[in-house]
Scaffold this active site. Structure first.
Site, short mmCIF file in Angstrom:
data_model
loop_
_atom_site.label_atom_id
_atom_site.label_comp_id
_atom_site.label_asym_id
_atom_site.label_seq_id
_atom_site.Cartn_x
_atom_site.Cartn_y
_atom_site.Cartn_z
N LYS A 154 0.95 -1.07 0.08
CA LYS A 154 -0.24 -0.01 0.01
C LYS A 154 0.92 1.41 -0.03
O LYS A 154 1.65 1.39 0.83
CB LYS A 154 -0.81 0.17 1.05
C1 5RP Z 1 -1.40 5.14 7.47
C2 5RP Z 1 -2.34 4.10 7.13
C3 5RP Z 1 -3.75 4.59 7.90
O1 5RP Z 1 -3.93 5.03 8.75
C4 5RP Z 1 -5.22 4.49 6.64
O2 5RP Z 1 -5.08 3.16 6.33
C5 5RP Z 1 -4.44 5.45 5.59
O3 5RP Z 1 -5.75 5.58 4.86
P1 5RP Z 1 -6.49 6.90 4.12
O4 5RP Z 1 -4.99 7.59 3.66
O5 5RP Z 1 -7.12 6.51 2.81
O6 5RP Z 1 -7.35 7.66 4.82
O7 5RP Z 1 -2.10 3.31 6.59
O8 5RP Z 1 -0.14 4.72 6.98
#
Ligand code: 5RP
Length: 264
Positions: free
Chosen positions: A176
């Site tokens: 991710k």
């Molecule tokens: C931080 C993370 C998160 O807390 C979250 O999953 C981010 O999601 P978004 O940016 O779409 O709100 O992975 O590193």
């Protein structure tokens, strides 16, 4: 190439649709370093209406155990890294915060672990990832590596490709990361599938464009949080994101869908 274990394959097919090869992950793990993030003060109230439209749910064990009924049929991606907060001196110094034994107990389909490439504690976080991958391999659990970015790091293709590749090199099943210009470079440099985080809340039209551009560049989906649950209409928004990720809609079509669902 190593033959992937049946359990690992099965879990991956629960979080990534075998039909489309894509995924809409709903991220609600923000509290682990941000506290009661806007929109997640009462997690289940927010999650419940959106969840039917997500392929899986990413969160911590605390919110899972206390706020989410165990009867849900959505696969869980359990965040297992943590140990730092937005108000502390070492925001980017995370370690293993949840055991794989507990992830198994919670019937997690995958676990998520952040690495902080370029930050002072990058070594700790990368070695933490390798430890989690080793343990998860034992039980056939995929690891979603999150390439979190510190304030001082530039979110460009060069940096994100580097961080993504490092995560994949050490055994992440999916990475991710954040969307950026020339995102193809990030995807092409990764031997494993890539999903994008949404990042801070931006207008719905812009978030849909970002999702579309990421898919066009080769991402297999999104792991999106704030741009869904902080939307004026979270259900309309996740449905619009799904149209892009799973059904080939472009950003304009998805935004039209968002508006029409919103006005109903
Ligand atoms: C931080 C993370 C998160 O807390 C979250 O999953 C981010 O999601 P978004 O940016 O779409 O709100 O992975 O590193």
């Amino acid at each position: 190439m190593t033959k992937m274990d049946w359990g690992m394959k099965n879990r991956l097919s629960r979080i990534i649709s075998p039909k489309t090869g894509h995924t809409v992950m709903l991220a609600v793990d923000h509290g682990y370093f941000l506290g009661p993030t806007t929109g997640l003060e009462q997690p289940w109230k927010t999650i419940k209406p959106i969840l039917p439209h997500a392929d899986c749910l990413m969160l911590t064990r605390g919110v899972l155990r206390n706020s989410v009924p165990p009867e849900i049929d959505k696969p869980i991606i359990l965040r297992v890294s943590g140990g730092a907060s937005i108000v502390g001196p070492e925001l980017l110094h995370e370690g293993i915060a949840t055991s794989i034994e507990d992830a198994i107990r919670l019937n997690a389909a995958a676990v998520a672990f952040s690495i902080m490439v370029g930050a002072p504690y990058e070594r700790d976080t990368i070695l933490g990832l390798t430890q989690v991958v080793d343990e998860c391999q034992r039980y056939g659990i995929p690891v979603l590596a999150v390439t979190a970015v510190g304030k001082e790091m530039k979110r460009d293709a060069r940096y994100l490709a580097l961080a993504t590749r490092i995560a994949a090199e050490f055994g992440a099943s999916v990475v991710k990361t954040y969307y950026c210009e020339n995102f193809e470079k990030v995807v092409d440099g990764s031997p494993v599938p890539v999903v994008i985080a949404g990042g801070k809340k931006i207008p719905e039209k812009d978030a849909l464009e970002m999702a579309y551009n990421a898919i066009e560049a080769g991402a297999i989906g999104v792991d999106m949080g704030r741009n869904i649950f902080q939307s004026e209409n979270p259900v309309a928004m996740i449905k619009a994101v799904r149209e892009i990720v799973h059904n080939g809609a472009n950003a304009k079509e998805a935004f039209e869908l968002y508006n029409s669902l919103k006005s109903k």
